[in-house]
Design an enzyme around this catalytic site. Structure first.
Site, PDB file in Angstrom:
ATOM      1  N   PRO A  10       5.647  -7.453   3.514  1.00 53.90           N
ATOM      2  CA  PRO A  10       6.311  -8.157   4.608  1.00 53.90           C
ATOM      3  C   PRO A  10       6.025  -9.661   4.664  1.00 53.90           C
ATOM      4  CG  PRO A  10       4.541  -6.754   5.426  1.00 53.90           C
ATOM      5  CD  PRO A  10       4.782  -6.378   3.991  1.00 53.90           C
ATOM      6  N   ASN A  11       7.092 -10.387   4.896  1.00 48.18           N
ATOM      7  CA  ASN A  11       7.091 -11.846   5.120  1.00 48.18           C
ATOM      8  C   ASN A  11       6.900 -12.660   3.843  1.00 48.18           C
ATOM      9  OD1 ASN A  11       7.448 -11.795   8.011  1.00 48.18           O
ATOM     10  ND2 ASN A  11       5.386 -10.958   8.095  1.00 48.18           N
ATOM     11  N   ARG A  18       7.440 -21.845   4.728  1.00 49.52           N
ATOM     12  CA  ARG A  18       6.638 -22.084   5.939  1.00 49.52           C
ATOM     13  C   ARG A  18       5.156 -21.982   5.605  1.00 49.52           C
ATOM     14  NH1 ARG A  18      10.230 -17.986   9.493  1.00 49.52           N
ATOM     15  NH2 ARG A  18      12.141 -18.820   8.626  1.00 49.52           N
ATOM     16  N   TYR A  23      -0.138 -20.892   2.281  1.00 41.76           N
ATOM     17  CA  TYR A  23       0.469 -20.116   1.200  1.00 41.76           C
ATOM     18  C   TYR A  23       1.097 -20.968   0.093  1.00 41.76           C
ATOM     19  CZ  TYR A  23      -0.250 -16.382   4.558  1.00 41.76           C
ATOM     20  OH  TYR A  23      -0.823 -15.502   5.432  1.00 41.76           O
ATOM     21  N   ASN A  74       0.918  -6.968  -3.467  1.00 40.76           N
ATOM     22  CA  ASN A  74       0.524  -7.790  -2.325  1.00 40.76           C
ATOM     23  C   ASN A  74       1.225  -7.162  -1.126  1.00 40.76           C
ATOM     24  OD1 ASN A  74       0.006  -9.578  -0.299  1.00 40.76           O
ATOM     25  ND2 ASN A  74       0.513 -11.417  -1.479  1.00 40.76           N
ATOM     26  N   ALA A  77       0.474  -8.045   5.433  1.00 41.90           N
ATOM     27  CA  ALA A  77      -0.337  -7.559   6.559  1.00 41.90           C
ATOM     28  C   ALA A  77      -0.541  -6.042   6.531  1.00 41.90           C
ATOM     29  CB  ALA A  77       0.300  -7.992   7.874  1.00 41.90           C
ATOM     30  N   HIS A  80      -4.008  -4.418   5.699  1.00 40.85           N
ATOM     31  CA  HIS A  80      -5.087  -4.219   6.667  1.00 40.85           C
ATOM     32  C   HIS A  80      -4.835  -3.037   7.607  1.00 40.85           C
ATOM     33  CE1 HIS A  80      -5.599  -8.206   5.081  1.00 40.85           C
ATOM     34  NE2 HIS A  80      -4.525  -8.651   5.717  1.00 40.85           N
ATOM     35  N   ASP A  87      -2.218   6.059   0.641  1.00 39.95           N
ATOM     36  CA  ASP A  87      -1.932   7.436   0.213  1.00 39.95           C
ATOM     37  C   ASP A  87      -0.864   7.470  -0.888  1.00 39.95           C
ATOM     38  OD1 ASP A  87      -3.783   8.590   1.889  1.00 39.95           O
ATOM     39  OD2 ASP A  87      -2.342   9.137   3.438  1.00 39.95           O
ATOM     40  N   GLU A  98      -4.654  -5.229  -6.500  1.00 45.11           N
ATOM     41  CA  GLU A  98      -4.270  -5.847  -5.227  1.00 45.11           C
ATOM     42  C   GLU A  98      -4.348  -7.364  -5.361  1.00 45.11           C
ATOM     43  OE1 GLU A  98      -7.013  -4.805  -2.161  1.00 45.11           O
ATOM     44  OE2 GLU A  98      -6.007  -6.001  -0.635  1.00 45.11           O
ATOM     45  N   HIS A 100      -3.724 -11.184  -3.259  1.00 45.25           N
ATOM     46  CA  HIS A 100      -3.405 -11.998  -2.075  1.00 45.25           C
ATOM     47  C   HIS A 100      -3.419 -13.458  -2.479  1.00 45.25           C
ATOM     48  CE1 HIS A 100      -3.603  -8.580   0.529  1.00 45.25           C
ATOM     49  NE2 HIS A 100      -4.708  -8.233  -0.100  1.00 45.25           N
ATOM     50  N   LEU A 101      -2.464 -14.198  -1.943  1.00 41.85           N
ATOM     51  CA  LEU A 101      -2.399 -15.631  -2.219  1.00 41.85           C
ATOM     52  C   LEU A 101      -3.613 -16.346  -1.632  1.00 41.85           C
ATOM     53  CD1 LEU A 101       1.312 -15.702  -1.262  1.00 41.85           C
ATOM     54  CD2 LEU A 101       0.506 -16.433  -3.506  1.00 41.85           C
ATOM     55  N   SER A 102      -3.910 -16.006  -0.391  1.00 44.76           N
ATOM     56  CA  SER A 102      -5.015 -16.655   0.312  1.00 44.76           C
ATOM     57  C   SER A 102      -6.304 -15.856   0.113  1.00 44.76           C
ATOM     58  CB  SER A 102      -4.701 -16.752   1.808  1.00 44.76           C
ATOM     59  OG  SER A 102      -4.558 -15.452   2.369  1.00 44.76           O
ATOM     60  N   ARG A 107     -10.797 -15.817   5.989  1.00 44.90           N
ATOM     61  CA  ARG A 107      -9.887 -15.974   7.130  1.00 44.90           C
ATOM     62  C   ARG A 107     -10.365 -15.112   8.307  1.00 44.90           C
ATOM     63  NH1 ARG A 107      -3.828 -15.597   5.149  1.00 44.90           N
ATOM     64  NH2 ARG A 107      -3.531 -16.492   7.233  1.00 44.90           N
ATOM     65  N   ARG A 111      -8.498  -9.676   8.639  1.00 38.42           N
ATOM     66  CA  ARG A 111      -7.935  -9.717   7.276  1.00 38.42           C
ATOM     67  C   ARG A 111      -8.969  -9.319   6.220  1.00 38.42           C
ATOM     68  NH1 ARG A 111      -2.901 -12.342   7.968  1.00 38.42           N
ATOM     69  NH2 ARG A 111      -2.992 -13.866   9.642  1.00 38.42           N
TER      70      ARG A 111
HETATM   71  O1  CA2 Z   1      -2.684 -14.034   1.363  1.00 36.43           O
HETATM   72  C1  CA2 Z   1      -1.842 -13.159   1.219  1.00 36.43           C
HETATM   73  O2  CA2 Z   1      -1.186 -13.024   0.190  1.00 36.43           O
HETATM   74  C2  CA2 Z   1      -1.534 -12.217   2.386  1.00 36.43           C
HETATM   75  O3  CA2 Z   1      -1.225 -10.931   1.839  1.00 36.43           O
HETATM   76  C3  CA2 Z   1      -0.329 -12.791   3.100  1.00 36.43           C
HETATM   77  C4  CA2 Z   1       0.056 -12.011   4.361  1.00 36.43           C
HETATM   78  C5  CA2 Z   1      -1.160 -11.842   5.265  1.00 36.43           C
HETATM   79  O4  CA2 Z   1      -0.818 -11.041   6.374  1.00 36.43           O
HETATM   80  C6  CA2 Z   1      -2.328 -11.220   4.524  1.00 36.43           C
HETATM   81  O5  CA2 Z   1      -3.421 -11.136   5.408  1.00 36.43           O
HETATM   82  C7  CA2 Z   1      -2.716 -12.064   3.328  1.00 36.43           C
HETATM   83  C8  CA2 Z   1       1.118 -12.756   5.144  1.00 36.43           C
HETATM   84  C9  CA2 Z   1       2.340 -13.044   4.352  1.00 36.43           C
HETATM   85  C10 CA2 Z   1       3.127 -14.076   5.082  1.00 36.43           C
HETATM   86  O6  CA2 Z   1       3.787 -14.839   4.117  1.00 36.43           O
HETATM   87  C11 CA2 Z   1       4.337 -15.996   4.528  1.00 36.43           C
HETATM   88  C12 CA2 Z   1       4.594 -16.900   3.548  1.00 36.43           C
HETATM   89  C13 CA2 Z   1       5.142 -18.099   3.876  1.00 36.43           C
HETATM   90  C14 CA2 Z   1       5.468 -18.392   5.189  1.00 36.43           C
HETATM   91  C15 CA2 Z   1       5.209 -17.465   6.168  1.00 36.43           C
HETATM   92  C16 CA2 Z   1       4.665 -16.264   5.834  1.00 36.43           C
END
Ligand code: CA2
Length: 149
Positions: A10-11, A18, A23, A74, A77, A80, A87, A98, A100-102, A107, A111
């Site tokens: 998601p997202n 953004r 990110y 990836n 959210a 978590h 499963d 797995e 994650h970008l961040s 954080r 997370r």
């Molecule tokens: O760091 C990551 O890759 C995350 O999986 C990104 C998720 C966050 O909920 C995880 O804790 C860590 C959020 C993805 C949101 O992606 C966006 C990218 C650009 C602008 C807005 C949201």
């Protein structure tokens, strides 16, 4: 040819549009292109999918059985929160990494926990889009070692 599913949750479709301070400014299309190119260098094939829906991600993991030999996930959210995604990974018995970008451990405390990490080969976080390429390297080495590539 050995095939890897690169699955984003998601997202992540908003990547590069953004919150660049967290990110970065690279778009998901650019990440997917880089994955395809790096997979080719490793002699692998990469299929990339993104969904904002937990059930669709689970369906994609189920459909990977017999089609893909590795999964890079990836889960955003859902990482978590989703026992269902965990499963699904257990049920298909496909090695996963797995990503994650961040750096999720630097954080907010919510997370720090990951259901995916419990069943993945390992977790790569904090390296931005490069993390997906590191995950491809890790899966290529794992599959070679296991005699599956
Ligand atoms: O760091 C990551 O890759 C995350 O999986 C990104 C998720 C966050 O909920 C995880 O804790 C860590 C959020 C993805 C949101 O992606 C966006 C990218 C650009 C602008 C807005 C949201």
């Amino acid at each position: 040819m050995t095939s890897i599913l690169v699955l984003n949750g998601p997202n992540l479709n908003l990547l590069g549009t953004r919150q660049p301070e967290i990110y970065g400014s690279v778009t998901l299309a650019m990440v997917e292109q880089a994955c395809a190119a790096h997979a080719k260098r490793l002699g692998l094939d990469a299929t990339c999918l993104q969904s904002n829906h937990e059930g669709a991600l689970i369906d994609a993991i189920h459909a990977a059985k017999g089609q893909h030999q590795g999964i890079i996930l990836n889960a955003g959210a859902y990482t978590h929160t989703s026992i269902a995604l965990m499963d699904a990974l257990i049920s298909v018995e496909i090695p996963s990494v797995e990503v994650h970008l961040s750096n999720i451990h630097a954080r907010e405390p919510f997370r720090h926990a990951s259901y995916i990490a419990k069943v993945a080969l390992g977790q790569i976080c904090g390296f931005g889009p490069q993390g997906y390429l590191l995950a491809l390297d890790a899966l290529a080495a794992h599959l070679k070692e296991a005699g599956a590539a």
